[in-house]
Motif scaffolding. Structure first.
Motif, PDB file in Angstrom:
ATOM      1  N   ILE A  61      35.459  70.802  98.284  1.00 38.80           N
ATOM      2  CA  ILE A  61      35.170  70.519  99.696  1.00 38.80           C
ATOM      3  C   ILE A  61      33.664  70.512  99.930  1.00 38.80           C
ATOM      4  O   ILE A  61      33.134  69.625 100.606  1.00 38.80           O
ATOM      5  N   TRP A  62      32.971  71.479  99.350  1.00 36.65           N
ATOM      6  CA  TRP A  62      31.527  71.570  99.545  1.00 36.65           C
ATOM      7  C   TRP A  62      30.821  70.337  98.967  1.00 36.65           C
ATOM      8  O   TRP A  62      29.939  69.759  99.601  1.00 36.65           O
ATOM      9  N   GLY A  68      29.533  63.312  99.475  1.00 39.89           N
ATOM     10  CA  GLY A  68      30.575  62.307  99.652  1.00 39.89           C
ATOM     11  C   GLY A  68      31.044  61.684  98.353  1.00 39.89           C
ATOM     12  O   GLY A  68      31.145  60.469  98.251  1.00 39.89           O
ATOM     13  N   VAL A  69      31.321  62.500  97.357  1.00 39.95           N
ATOM     14  CA  VAL A  69      31.743  62.018  96.050  1.00 39.95           C
ATOM     15  C   VAL A  69      32.990  61.147  96.145  1.00 39.95           C
ATOM     16  O   VAL A  69      33.097  60.105  95.490  1.00 39.95           O
ATOM     17  N   PHE A  70      33.933  61.543  96.968  1.00 37.65           N
ATOM     18  CA  PHE A  70      35.199  60.827  97.062  1.00 37.65           C
ATOM     19  C   PHE A  70      35.195  59.752  98.144  1.00 37.65           C
ATOM     20  O   PHE A  70      36.141  58.995  98.278  1.00 37.65           O
ATOM     21  N   GLY A  71      34.130  59.689  98.939  1.00 39.50           N
ATOM     22  CA  GLY A  71      34.010  58.658  99.964  1.00 39.50           C
ATOM     23  C   GLY A  71      34.966  58.795 101.133  1.00 39.50           C
ATOM     24  O   GLY A  71      35.362  57.808 101.723  1.00 39.50           O
ATOM     25  N   ALA A  75      33.430  63.405 104.839  1.00 40.21           N
ATOM     26  CA  ALA A  75      32.022  63.565 104.470  1.00 40.21           C
ATOM     27  C   ALA A  75      31.111  62.704 105.339  1.00 40.21           C
ATOM     28  O   ALA A  75      29.901  62.699 105.151  1.00 40.21           O
ATOM     29  N   GLY A  76      31.678  61.966 106.268  1.00 39.58           N
ATOM     30  CA  GLY A  76      30.876  61.113 107.119  1.00 39.58           C
ATOM     31  C   GLY A  76      30.666  59.736 106.550  1.00 39.58           C
ATOM     32  O   GLY A  76      29.895  58.942 107.056  1.00 39.58           O
ATOM     33  N   VAL A  77      31.371  59.419 105.468  1.00 40.91           N
ATOM     34  CA  VAL A  77      31.274  58.099 104.858  1.00 40.91           C
ATOM     35  C   VAL A  77      32.403  57.247 105.400  1.00 40.91           C
ATOM     36  O   VAL A  77      33.568  57.653 105.367  1.00 40.91           O
ATOM     37  N   SER A  78      32.103  56.085 105.909  1.00 43.69           N
ATOM     38  CA  SER A  78      33.182  55.251 106.453  1.00 43.69           C
ATOM     39  C   SER A  78      33.409  54.018 105.628  1.00 43.69           C
ATOM     40  O   SER A  78      32.756  53.686 104.737  1.00 43.69           O
TER      41      SER A  78
END
Length: 78
Positions: A61-62, A68-71, A75-78
């Motif tokens: 999670i951290w 944003g490893v998993f995108g 993580a704020g990645v859209s």
């Protein structure tokens, strides 16, 4: 405490109050989870496996929140 002092003395760290609250909540859940596992399970092997899983989950999670490893949208990645 390291991130707190890094925010004070370095421009490279830009944690906001919500970041500190989030990591505090995550650490509280890890501590509570480990405590719960230690209280409920007698077998040392099971304790070790379960606490390792809790710590691994926390690290994943951290990492996701940090870079944003998993995108994921988490993580704020859209």
């Amino acid at each position: 405490m390291v991130p707190f002092f890094a925010v004070l003395f370095s421009e490279e760290f830009n944690w906001s109050l919500s970041d500190f609250i989030l990591i505090g909540v995550l650490l509280a859940f890890v501590g509570f989870g480990a405590h719960l596992i230690l209280e409920r399970f007698e077998n040392r092997r099971i304790r070790l496996i379960l606490i390792s899983m809790v710590i691994l989950f926390f690290i994943l999670i951290w990492i996701e929140i940090a870079v944003g490893v998993f995108g994921s949208p988490f993580a704020g990645v859209s």
